[in-house]
Scaffold this active site. Structure first.
Site, PDB file in Angstrom:
ATOM      1  N   LYS A  28       0.829  -1.197   0.000  1.00 36.95           N
ATOM      2  CA  LYS A  28       0.000   0.000   0.000  1.00 36.95           C
ATOM      3  C   LYS A  28       0.866   1.252   0.000  1.00 36.95           C
ATOM      4  O   LYS A  28       2.040   1.144   0.338  1.00 36.95           O
ATOM      5  CB  LYS A  28      -0.924  -0.032   1.196  1.00 36.95           C
ATOM      6  CG  LYS A  28      -0.147   0.150   2.498  1.00 36.95           C
ATOM      7  CD  LYS A  28      -1.023   0.537   3.626  1.00 36.95           C
ATOM      8  CE  LYS A  28      -0.117   1.098   4.679  1.00 36.95           C
ATOM      9  NZ  LYS A  28      -0.730   1.558   5.848  1.00 36.95           N
TER      10      LYS A  28
ATOM     11  N   HIS B  56      -1.805  -6.081   5.546  1.00 38.51           N
ATOM     12  CA  HIS B  56      -1.359  -7.062   6.544  1.00 38.51           C
ATOM     13  C   HIS B  56      -2.392  -7.307   7.639  1.00 38.51           C
ATOM     14  O   HIS B  56      -2.309  -8.286   8.350  1.00 38.51           O
ATOM     15  CB  HIS B  56       0.015  -6.690   7.117  1.00 38.51           C
ATOM     16  CG  HIS B  56      -0.024  -5.629   8.165  1.00 38.51           C
ATOM     17  ND1 HIS B  56      -0.163  -4.305   7.874  1.00 38.51           N
ATOM     18  CD2 HIS B  56       0.047  -5.711   9.508  1.00 38.51           C
ATOM     19  CE1 HIS B  56      -0.169  -3.610   8.997  1.00 38.51           C
ATOM     20  NE2 HIS B  56      -0.047  -4.435  10.012  1.00 38.51           N
TER      21      HIS B  56
ATOM     22  N   LYS C 255      -3.973 -11.007  10.082  1.00 40.72           N
ATOM     23  CA  LYS C 255      -4.039 -11.095  11.543  1.00 40.72           C
ATOM     24  C   LYS C 255      -5.094 -12.114  11.961  1.00 40.72           C
ATOM     25  O   LYS C 255      -6.215 -12.098  11.451  1.00 40.72           O
ATOM     26  CB  LYS C 255      -4.380  -9.724  12.137  1.00 40.72           C
ATOM     27  CG  LYS C 255      -3.239  -8.739  12.023  1.00 40.72           C
ATOM     28  CD  LYS C 255      -3.649  -7.417  12.620  1.00 40.72           C
ATOM     29  CE  LYS C 255      -2.587  -6.371  12.366  1.00 40.72           C
ATOM     30  NZ  LYS C 255      -1.740  -6.102  13.507  1.00 40.72           N
TER      31      LYS C 255
ATOM     32  N   GLU D 254      -2.807   4.421  18.444  1.00 33.78           N
ATOM     33  CA  GLU D 254      -1.432   4.005  18.713  1.00 33.78           C
ATOM     34  C   GLU D 254      -0.724   5.000  19.614  1.00 33.78           C
ATOM     35  O   GLU D 254      -0.928   6.209  19.499  1.00 33.78           O
ATOM     36  CB  GLU D 254      -0.657   3.881  17.386  1.00 33.78           C
ATOM     37  CG  GLU D 254      -1.205   2.785  16.492  1.00 33.78           C
ATOM     38  CD  GLU D 254      -0.389   2.628  15.211  1.00 33.78           C
ATOM     39  OE1 GLU D 254       0.417   1.708  15.160  1.00 33.78           O
ATOM     40  OE2 GLU D 254      -0.570   3.441  14.293  1.00 33.78           O
TER      41      GLU D 254
ATOM     42  N   ASP E 114      -3.619   6.161   5.719  1.00 32.60           N
ATOM     43  CA  ASP E 114      -2.713   5.137   6.258  1.00 32.60           C
ATOM     44  C   ASP E 114      -3.499   3.982   6.882  1.00 32.60           C
ATOM     45  O   ASP E 114      -3.111   2.825   6.731  1.00 32.60           O
ATOM     46  CB  ASP E 114      -1.805   5.787   7.315  1.00 32.60           C
ATOM     47  CG  ASP E 114      -0.781   4.823   7.890  1.00 32.60           C
ATOM     48  OD1 ASP E 114      -0.151   4.086   7.090  1.00 32.60           O
ATOM     49  OD2 ASP E 114      -0.593   4.793   9.127  1.00 32.60           O
TER      50      ASP E 114
ATOM     51  N   HIS F 268      -6.854  -0.690   6.074  1.00 36.61           N
ATOM     52  CA  HIS F 268      -7.083  -1.708   7.105  1.00 36.61           C
ATOM     53  C   HIS F 268      -8.483  -1.676   7.711  1.00 36.61           C
ATOM     54  O   HIS F 268      -9.159  -2.690   7.793  1.00 36.61           O
ATOM     55  CB  HIS F 268      -6.084  -1.528   8.248  1.00 36.61           C
ATOM     56  CG  HIS F 268      -4.652  -1.471   7.812  1.00 36.61           C
ATOM     57  ND1 HIS F 268      -4.121  -2.328   6.887  1.00 36.61           N
ATOM     58  CD2 HIS F 268      -3.627  -0.660   8.197  1.00 36.61           C
ATOM     59  CE1 HIS F 268      -2.830  -2.054   6.729  1.00 36.61           C
ATOM     60  NE2 HIS F 268      -2.515  -1.035   7.500  1.00 36.61           N
TER      61      HIS F 268
ATOM     62  N   LYS G 145      -2.185   8.514  15.979  1.00 39.65           N
ATOM     63  CA  LYS G 145      -0.835   8.298  16.526  1.00 39.65           C
ATOM     64  C   LYS G 145      -0.647   9.172  17.764  1.00 39.65           C
ATOM     65  O   LYS G 145      -1.343  10.178  17.935  1.00 39.65           O
ATOM     66  CB  LYS G 145       0.218   8.711  15.500  1.00 39.65           C
ATOM     67  CG  LYS G 145       0.125   7.985  14.174  1.00 39.65           C
ATOM     68  CD  LYS G 145       1.067   6.815  14.132  1.00 39.65           C
ATOM     69  CE  LYS G 145       1.123   6.167  12.766  1.00 39.65           C
ATOM     70  NZ  LYS G 145       1.475   4.747  12.837  1.00 39.65           N
TER      71      LYS G 145
HETATM   72  C1  BG6 Z   1       0.675   0.102   8.970  1.00 41.18           C
HETATM   73  C2  BG6 Z   1       0.646   1.604   9.078  1.00 41.18           C
HETATM   74  O1  BG6 Z   1       0.086  -0.328   7.779  1.00 41.18           O
HETATM   75  O2  BG6 Z   1      -0.003  -0.456  10.068  1.00 41.18           O
HETATM   76  C3  BG6 Z   1       1.276   2.041  10.380  1.00 41.18           C
HETATM   77  O3  BG6 Z   1       1.336   2.167   7.981  1.00 41.18           O
HETATM   78  C4  BG6 Z   1       0.632   1.349  11.541  1.00 41.18           C
HETATM   79  O4  BG6 Z   1       1.188   3.463  10.518  1.00 41.18           O
HETATM   80  C5  BG6 Z   1       0.581  -0.147  11.321  1.00 41.18           C
HETATM   81  O5  BG6 Z   1       1.383   1.643  12.711  1.00 41.18           O
HETATM   82  C6  BG6 Z   1      -0.226  -0.843  12.400  1.00 41.18           C
HETATM   83  O6  BG6 Z   1      -0.149  -2.225  12.205  1.00 41.18           O
HETATM   84  P1  BG6 Z   1       0.261  -3.187  13.385  1.00 41.18           P
HETATM   85  O7  BG6 Z   1       0.237  -4.547  12.784  1.00 41.18           O
HETATM   86  O8  BG6 Z   1       1.613  -2.757  13.861  1.00 41.18           O
HETATM   87  O9  BG6 Z   1      -0.794  -2.996  14.427  1.00 41.18           O
END
Ligand code: BG6
Length: 454
Positions: free
Chosen positions: A134, A164, A168, A202, A221, A226, A325
């Site tokens: 992405k 990704h 999970k 986060e 992002d 996601h 964030k």
């Molecule tokens: C990524 C984002 O795709 O996913 C990041 O670019 C983010 O900004 C991350 O922190 C979160 O994924 P995970 O698996 O670390 O929770």
């Protein structure tokens, strides 16, 4: 015998390779002997074979790959210096790869597009698979153009647009939870559920990724990719089988029914940016003072969007997707709040606590809040929470992703039409933000968010 796989990583000297791809591969190879993998690192930099082998060894060691597997991979791996945007270079290189090879584009999107353009007209190996990072496009129309380009190279089933989150375990477990338990599916609708929140807050700030993040922001992002997919898996209709076509058809079907809660981006979205503060004993500067940030881009670090799924199942249910964030507390999961019971018998004291189902994505947890008679006064209602931690998968998220690519099963990949739908949903919000129609709030780093948001 183990299946031979050639995995070419374009952009091999970048951070994705050693931070995510190689560790994912290591955890995968620890768990199965099904694949004999030849990794070819490819990038523009001058990297000696020895330096490359060392990088591979270090990343695999960090992921606790079994020593014998490390030696096997290191013995087979090599590095190729190549300009992937040069048709004279990439064409001959790719056309001589073995059948079913994987080209993994760990590159900025603009470079990936150029590399794909350079491959048009090249005789590609049978079964060649493309792994794409992405962001996939920057809008509905650019995603559409990219899809058209990819369709000139290989069939859709061989295109793996990586998200990704789909690797999970808890996200996939939404299917198991809903469709293999008697008690959930009958109440999985707007008759019973009042609202759903999908939140990834986060504590981490920029982590040196300003070059990427400042051009994208929280909405692109996290939400565009996601969180919309997680929402679709939560809200979709029942699948007849766990099959890539079936699951991805129903994800697409749900996203096609999804729109902004009020229809108006101004009242269905919120954005904010952090100012200087503390997270624990870590000092965080103002976002605009972070290295590599251009304040003129006016990038948000916290985004919230309210959505609806326009079908009978979800009529009236608000889905709020949020991510940011540098927040005070890590929150990572789905919360479904149920409606109150239709009637509480006279004699109970206090209000009956709502049923709330919380599905934690990281760490993986499931919790169900119930209303129960109190321990003290027998008719005083209290909340009781049933909760459990699920076993973490031994694979890193990219381990699952690679496993499915090697198997040639695109179930965990974002289908082209799905990527375009995601852009369609957030498009009006991006436009409204770009035009300044939605104010940029602020929150102090380490706080829960802007104090003026409810
Ligand atoms: C990524 C984002 O795709 O996913 C990041 O670019 C983010 O900004 C991350 O922190 C979160 O994924 P995970 O698996 O670390 O929770």
């Amino acid at each position: 015998a183990a299946q031979e796989v050639t995995l070419v990583i374009f952009g091999a000297s970048g951070d994705l390779t050693h931070r995510l791809l190689l560790p994912g591969l290591g955890t995968l190879l620890n768990s199965t002997g099904r694949f004999a993998v030849t990794v070819i690192g490819a990038a523009m930099d001058d990297v000696s074979d020895d330096a490359w082998k060392q990088l591979v060894r270090d990343a695999l060691t960090e992921a606790k790959t079994k020593p014998a597997r490390i030696e096997e991979i290191v013995a087979r791996t090599r590095y190729v210096k190549i300009d992937v945007t040069d048709p004279q270079a990439i064409g001959p290189f790719v056309s001589t790869l073995p059948p079913n090879s994987v080209l993994y584009f760990a590159l900025p999107p603009a470079v990936t597009i150029k590399a794909c353009q350079a491959l048009v007209g090249v005789t590609l190996p049978e079964g060649l698979r493309l792994g794409l990072e992405k962001p996939f496009g920057t809008s509905g129309s650019t995603a559409h153009d990219f899809n058209t380009l990819l369709a000139k190279l290989v069939p859709e089933r061989q295109i793996f647009r990586i998200d990704h989150f789909l690797g999970k375990a808890t996200v996939l477990n939404l299917l198991g939870l809903r469709f293999t338990n008697r008690i959930f599916e009958p109440v999985w609708n707007g008759e019973n559920i009042e609202s759903v929140a999908i939140v990834v807050d986060e504590v981490l700030a920029l982590e040196g990724r300003a070059g990427y993040y400042d051009r994208n922001g929280a909405l692109r992002d996290m939400i565009q990719s996601h969180l919309l997919l997680v929402m679709a898996l939560f809200a979709m209709e029942e699948v007849a089988s766990i099959d890539e076509r079936e699951v991805r058809d129903l994800v697409a079907h749900t996203l096609r029914a999804t729109s902004l809660w009020t229809g108006d981006p101004v009242t269905s979205s919120r954005r904010a940016r952090y100012t200087a503060g503390h997270i624990g004993d870590r000092e965080v500067p103002d976002y605009t003072a972070e290295d590599g940030v251009d304040p003129a881009r006016n990038t948000e670090t916290l985004a919230e969007v309210d959505l609806r799924v326009n079908n009978a199942r979800w009529a009236g249910v608000k889905f709020t997707l949020r991510s940011g964030k540098a927040l005070g507390d890590e929150r990572n999961g789905i919360t479904a709040i149920f409606k109150p019971v239709a009637h509480v018998p006279v004699g109970f004291k206090g209000e009956a606590p709502r049923n709330v189902l919380s599905i934690g994505i990281k760490p993986q947890t499931i919790a169900l809040q119930l209303s129960t008679n109190g321990a003290g006064d027998k008719f005083d209602l209290e909340e009781t929470v049933l909760s459990t931690d699920l076993d973490d998968s031994p694979l890193r998220p990219y381990g699952e992703i690679l496993e499915f690519i090697f198997e040639g099963n695109p179930i965990l990949s974002v289908r082209g039409d799905v990527a375009e739908e995601c852009w369609r949903i957030v498009g009006p919000v991006l436009d409204a933000w770009a035009s300044g129609a939605v104010p940029m709030s602020t929150y102090r780093a380490g706080w829960a968010g802007p104090t003026d948001w409810v």
